[in-house]
Design a protein around this motif. Structure first.
Motif, PDB file in Angstrom:
ATOM      1  N   LEU A 123       0.824  -1.207   0.000  1.00 57.01           N
ATOM      2  CA  LEU A 123       0.000   0.000   0.000  1.00 57.01           C
ATOM      3  C   LEU A 123       0.860   1.260   0.000  1.00 57.01           C
ATOM      4  O   LEU A 123       0.581   2.222  -0.728  1.00 57.01           O
ATOM      5  CB  LEU A 123      -0.928   0.001   1.216  1.00 57.01           C
ATOM      6  N   ILE A 124       1.911   1.245   0.806  1.00 64.72           N
ATOM      7  CA  ILE A 124       2.800   2.408   0.875  1.00 64.72           C
ATOM      8  C   ILE A 124       3.493   2.632  -0.464  1.00 64.72           C
ATOM      9  O   ILE A 124       3.623   3.769  -0.935  1.00 64.72           O
ATOM     10  CB  ILE A 124       3.848   2.220   1.989  1.00 64.72           C
ATOM     11  N   ALA A 125       3.945   1.545  -1.078  1.00 68.80           N
ATOM     12  CA  ALA A 125       4.630   1.658  -2.369  1.00 68.80           C
ATOM     13  C   ALA A 125       3.712   2.274  -3.418  1.00 68.80           C
ATOM     14  O   ALA A 125       4.117   3.174  -4.167  1.00 68.80           O
ATOM     15  CB  ALA A 125       5.111   0.284  -2.825  1.00 68.80           C
ATOM     16  N   LEU A 126       2.477   1.811  -3.481  1.00 71.19           N
ATOM     17  CA  LEU A 126       1.536   2.330  -4.476  1.00 71.19           C
ATOM     18  C   LEU A 126       1.178   3.787  -4.191  1.00 71.19           C
ATOM     19  O   LEU A 126       1.195   4.635  -5.095  1.00 71.19           O
ATOM     20  CB  LEU A 126       0.270   1.473  -4.499  1.00 71.19           C
ATOM     21  N   LEU A 127       0.871   4.088  -2.937  1.00 75.02           N
ATOM     22  CA  LEU A 127       0.506   5.458  -2.581  1.00 75.02           C
ATOM     23  C   LEU A 127       1.652   6.430  -2.840  1.00 75.02           C
ATOM     24  O   LEU A 127       1.457   7.501  -3.430  1.00 75.02           O
ATOM     25  CB  LEU A 127       0.093   5.522  -1.105  1.00 75.02           C
ATOM     26  N   SER A 128       2.838   6.060  -2.398  1.00 74.10           N
ATOM     27  CA  SER A 128       4.000   6.936  -2.565  1.00 74.10           C
ATOM     28  C   SER A 128       4.305   7.165  -4.038  1.00 74.10           C
ATOM     29  O   SER A 128       4.617   8.285  -4.456  1.00 74.10           O
ATOM     30  CB  SER A 128       5.228   6.329  -1.875  1.00 74.10           C
ATOM     31  N   THR A 129       4.203   6.098  -4.827  1.00 74.18           N
ATOM     32  CA  THR A 129       4.534   6.210  -6.244  1.00 74.18           C
ATOM     33  C   THR A 129       3.504   7.037  -6.993  1.00 74.18           C
ATOM     34  O   THR A 129       3.851   7.879  -7.827  1.00 74.18           O
ATOM     35  CB  THR A 129       4.646   4.811  -6.877  1.00 74.18           C
ATOM     36  N   TRP A 130       2.228   6.817  -6.714  1.00 78.11           N
ATOM     37  CA  TRP A 130       1.191   7.612  -7.382  1.00 78.11           C
ATOM     38  C   TRP A 130       1.257   9.075  -6.957  1.00 78.11           C
ATOM     39  O   TRP A 130       0.995   9.967  -7.759  1.00 78.11           O
ATOM     40  CB  TRP A 130      -0.187   7.018  -7.105  1.00 78.11           C
ATOM     41  N   PHE A 131       1.603   9.309  -5.701  1.00 78.89           N
ATOM     42  CA  PHE A 131       1.795  10.688  -5.243  1.00 78.89           C
ATOM     43  C   PHE A 131       2.964  11.330  -5.991  1.00 78.89           C
ATOM     44  O   PHE A 131       2.883  12.486  -6.436  1.00 78.89           O
ATOM     45  CB  PHE A 131       2.050  10.696  -3.736  1.00 78.89           C
TER      46      PHE A 131
END
Length: 205
Positions: A123-131
């Motif tokens: 979840l962190i990887a996806l959120l951070s990357t999309w941000f």
């Protein structure tokens, strides 16, 4: 037409997409040599870094091939071009996550010293990357590929080592309401897309 543009985005980065497996392997091996602290963040950092190289190398390839002039001669709307870039870039973290999950499973099976990617890391990887994409993509439309690479490099490391990352990694999934975070990042990406469309439409190709 958007699907054709997405296909074009993928084809010009085909070599990079194939090399993600190799880079993921190197990242995991490096984390093993680097110790527990690096192992803890290898999945998250790898996915963000892969995305950075995906969008910057693509921008440089398009700059060298002068695709902007080519697009101007085709019956394409600028909104479609921007949309294709956003969709392709947004899908890459999912692809990278899949690759890192498979590699992580292989390594955890062979060696117990590395952890398997968990839900929180995913979840962190996806959120951070999309941000990151929400910040990085407009910069690519505003500046030259070389300038955009430098600016996005700074943004990349700010996100990787900044308070945003440390805060989320210090909590558990149920504590930080992932649905609200995903909604917030989605809205941010939508605003980023609207801004990029506005910028691109103002440009003279």
């Amino acid at each position: 037409m958007i699907l054709k543009l997405i296909r074009k985005e993928i084809l010009i980065r085909k070599k990079f997409l194939l090399s993600v497996v190799f880079y993921g392997l190197i990242a995991i091996l490096a984390s093993i040599l680097g110790g527990p602290r690096l192992i803890e963040v290898v999945y998250i950092f790898s996915i963000i870094v892969f995305t950075y190289f995906f969008i910057t190398t693509g921008a440089e390839i398009e700059s060298k091939k002068n695709t902007g002039v080519i697009f101007a001669s085709l019956p394409l709307r600028k909104r479609e071009i921007v949309t294709a870039k956003y969709i392709t870039a947004a899908l890459l973290p999912l692809y990278s996550l899949l690759i890192m999950t498979v590699l992580g499973f292989a390594f955890t099976t062979l060696w117990a010293g590395i952890k398997f990617i968990g839900l929180n890391d995913s979840l962190i990887a996806l959120l951070s990357t999309w941000f990151f994409l929400g910040l990085a993509l407009p910069i690519i439309f505003i500046f030259s590929s070389t300038t955009a690479r430098v600016i996005n490099y700074i943004i990349l490391f700010t996100i990787m080592f900044g308070p945003f990352e440390r805060y989320i990694r210090a909590t558990q999934p149920l504590d930080w309401e992932p649905i609200l975070w995903f909604l917030a990042v989605f809205v941010f990406l939508l605003l980023s897309w609207l801004f990029s469309v506005w910028v691109y439409q103002k440009q003279d190709l």
